[in-house]
Each structure stands twice: as C-alpha cells, then as structure tokens.
Design a protein around this motif. Sequence first.
Motif, PDB file in Angstrom:
ATOM      1  N   THR A  50       0.857  -1.156   0.000  1.00  0.00           N
ATOM      2  CA  THR A  50       0.000   0.000   0.000  1.00  0.00           C
ATOM      3  C   THR A  50       0.884   1.192   0.000  1.00  0.00           C
ATOM      4  N   LEU A  51       0.344   2.153  -0.437  1.00  0.00           N
ATOM      5  CA  LEU A  51       1.135   3.341  -0.705  1.00  0.00           C
ATOM      6  C   LEU A  51       1.709   3.902   0.578  1.00  0.00           C
ATOM      7  N   ALA A  52       3.048   3.994   0.663  1.00  0.00           N
ATOM      8  CA  ALA A  52       3.696   4.566   1.830  1.00  0.00           C
ATOM      9  C   ALA A  52       3.919   6.056   1.656  1.00  0.00           C
ATOM     10  N   GLN A  53       3.849   6.523   0.417  1.00  0.00           N
ATOM     11  CA  GLN A  53       3.995   7.948   0.147  1.00  0.00           C
ATOM     12  C   GLN A  53       3.295   8.278  -1.147  1.00  0.00           C
ATOM     13  N   GLN A  54       3.007   9.521  -1.407  1.00  0.00           N
ATOM     14  CA  GLN A  54       2.306   9.921  -2.606  1.00  0.00           C
ATOM     15  C   GLN A  54       3.271   9.917  -3.790  1.00  0.00           C
ATOM     16  N   ALA A  55       2.717   9.972  -4.993  1.00  0.00           N
ATOM     17  CA  ALA A  55       3.542   9.986  -6.192  1.00  0.00           C
ATOM     18  C   ALA A  55       4.406  11.249  -6.211  1.00  0.00           C
TER      19      ALA A  55
ATOM     20  N   GLN B  13       3.307   9.030 -12.406  1.00  0.00           N
ATOM     21  CA  GLN B  13       2.241   9.525 -11.543  1.00  0.00           C
ATOM     22  C   GLN B  13       0.949   8.752 -11.760  1.00  0.00           C
ATOM     23  N   THR B  14       0.633   8.439 -13.025  1.00  0.00           N
ATOM     24  CA  THR B  14      -0.582   7.670 -13.312  1.00  0.00           C
ATOM     25  C   THR B  14      -0.485   6.275 -12.727  1.00  0.00           C
ATOM     26  N   VAL B  15       0.681   5.644 -12.859  1.00  0.00           N
ATOM     27  CA  VAL B  15       0.866   4.310 -12.284  1.00  0.00           C
ATOM     28  C   VAL B  15       0.712   4.363 -10.770  1.00  0.00           C
TER      29      VAL B  15
ATOM     30  N   HIS C 241      -2.366   3.326  -5.931  1.00  0.00           N
ATOM     31  CA  HIS C 241      -2.936   3.931  -4.721  1.00  0.00           C
ATOM     32  C   HIS C 241      -4.431   3.623  -4.617  1.00  0.00           C
ATOM     33  N   VAL C 242      -5.161   3.782  -5.718  1.00  0.00           N
ATOM     34  CA  VAL C 242      -6.592   3.468  -5.712  1.00  0.00           C
ATOM     35  C   VAL C 242      -6.810   1.983  -5.440  1.00  0.00           C
TER      36      VAL C 242
ATOM     37  N   ALA D 203      -5.742   6.527 -13.526  1.00  0.00           N
ATOM     38  CA  ALA D 203      -5.864   7.185 -12.230  1.00  0.00           C
ATOM     39  C   ALA D 203      -7.222   6.922 -11.590  1.00  0.00           C
ATOM     40  N   SER D 204      -8.256   6.704 -12.406  1.00  0.00           N
ATOM     41  CA  SER D 204      -9.598   6.363 -11.922  1.00  0.00           C
ATOM     42  C   SER D 204     -10.072   5.113 -12.655  1.00  0.00           C
TER      43      SER D 204
END
Length: 329
Positions: A25-30, A64-66, A71-72, A136-137
């Motif tokens: 799971t995402l530990a930080q943002q893109a 960023q898209t990946v 993240h989603v 992204a969505s």
Amino acid sequence: MSSHSAIRKPIALLALLVAAATLPTLAQQAATQPDMPSAPSASPGPKFPPIDPKNFTAASPTRQTVEEFLHVSWGYDTDRVWQVQAIQNTPAPGVSKVTALVAQKSDPQQQLATLVFYVTPDGKHLIANDVLPFGASPYSNARRILYERADGPSRGAADKKFEFVEFADLQCPHCKAVQPTIERLVSDFPQAHFVFQNLPLTAIHTEAYKAATYGICVAQQAGNDAFFKFIDAVFAAQEGLTPQTSDSTLADAVTKVGLDAAKIGSCSYTSAAKAPVDASIKLAQDLDVTETPMLFINGRQIPVGEVANGQLPYDSLKKIVAWQFSLDQ
C-alpha cells in the motif's frame, strides 16, 4: 473449472491488482515530477533497490498515473508498500511495460515481489494474465455504466452515491454460500444502495434462467422486499433446482412470500419477465463479468465468492469497501 464460473479469472491476478490479500500500500504519494521515480519510503520495512532513470523510456503512462492506479487499488492496506521500477517502451507500438516491486512492511524476511503488466496505447487497460481497467480512476467507467443500467431489485439507501451491485445465479452454490457476506456488508455499510442483478449461467445451470424470471415476477408484483425474501427461500432449497423439481421448488418459494404460485409461474414465461433478465445478462457481458457471484463496489469489481471459501478475509473486503467509498466522497 469451478462450478460457478463460465470462464474462471485467475484469482492470483485479481487478488494482486483488484482485491488483494497477500501482496502490497502506498507509503507515500507519487512524486511531483511524473517523469522521474520517487525515492523509496523512509519508513521501516523492506529496502527497495536503487532506481535507474534509464528504465523510464515510455512517454505513457506517466509514473504519476501508475502511482495513482496502485494507490486506488491498494491504498486500503497500510502495510503494503511498492516502488515503480520501470515504465518502458515495447516492440508493440504504443504498448508500455510497467514493472514494480511490492512488499509488506510487516514481513520479517522483507521479501520483494515483482509485478509486471502492460498498458494499452489508449491508457485505459492493463494486460497481465487478463485485461483489467487501468488509469488514475480505473473503476469510473464501470461505475458509470452500473449507475445508468443496474436496475435490478434493490435495498438499502436510496441514494446511489455508494453502491453495491451483485451479479448472482440462483442455482450457483457459491452464490448461496456468499449471502451471509452480502448481509454483513449491507449491515456494515447502511449508507450503501444494494442492487441484485441476475446472471444465470445457463451453460452449467439449467434451471437458473427460470429461477431468475420467477424472481423478476415476484419483484414486479410484490416489490423489492418480497424479492429478497424469495431469493432467500430459493437459496435455502437450492438442491431442488433440477429439471424434475424446479417448478415445485420455485412455487414453494413463491408461496412462502405470500404470493400466488400459479400466477407467478405464468408470468415467468412472458417477455415482461424475460426482458429484464436478458438486459441484466447483457449488462454483465458489457462489464466482462463471466462468473458468479461478482460484486461491484462503486464500479470496483471483487470476486466476492472468495470470502465464502476463505481466500479473501471478510475484514479485508470491508477495508476495500471503506477505502473505495472514501475515494468517492
């Protein structure tokens, strides 16, 4: 092949990219610069190897898209971490290869798994062992389609901002087994609108279509509450859905909800009963649903039968639901 699947999608891929239970799971943002990979998380956990910027040769998708896609898909699991290692051109025009390393922070052995998938030129799908939505969505298109076309019997909240849509076959043993899970979800998420969509798998369940039309007639003549009582009665007597005994089994279920079995039986042969079932089957086909039971959470597809057989813990499913709903506030 399992009895509930016409074309069984590999659970490993769905668990990895859609539902999840075993991997990252995402530990930080893109990173703010989409063309440059970010550094690994500074938090305790697995150590990722250095990233080589030379491995980012494809113009699309951006990193960023990946990151947004992962993240989603995985953000509900705070133990999951990953690092995008490469986004590369391939010999196929417009097709990009994405490589990421994935791990669990709590893993004492700090094992890293490699995820590889390919992104189509339009950026809307990924290809691994199967074709899945990407971006992204990634679930927005399915959510829109369901919002517009999922019109089966419903219960729960009237507002469709948060929506469960279940595709099920009344002769499917796995659909019967998953009903307690569905009841828990409806209870745990009272803000959700729940819709039942018929998907009779007629190639393997000879009486499923008839059961579906009976259910439609019950809903048309007595409303949604009667419909859900009817399917509970059908599931309870599911072993009676055979060519020899289905008529009496369905008639008995109709009687248990206080309706005229002969009247419902006659209705089940009409176009008014068959058309909604056929439309539901077409909806499933348009969403590439080929097995039952299948649950959509605001467009996010989950093979909910895996909860009943123990492959996906209910707590994990509940986290996925809460995460998806939080994204769609």
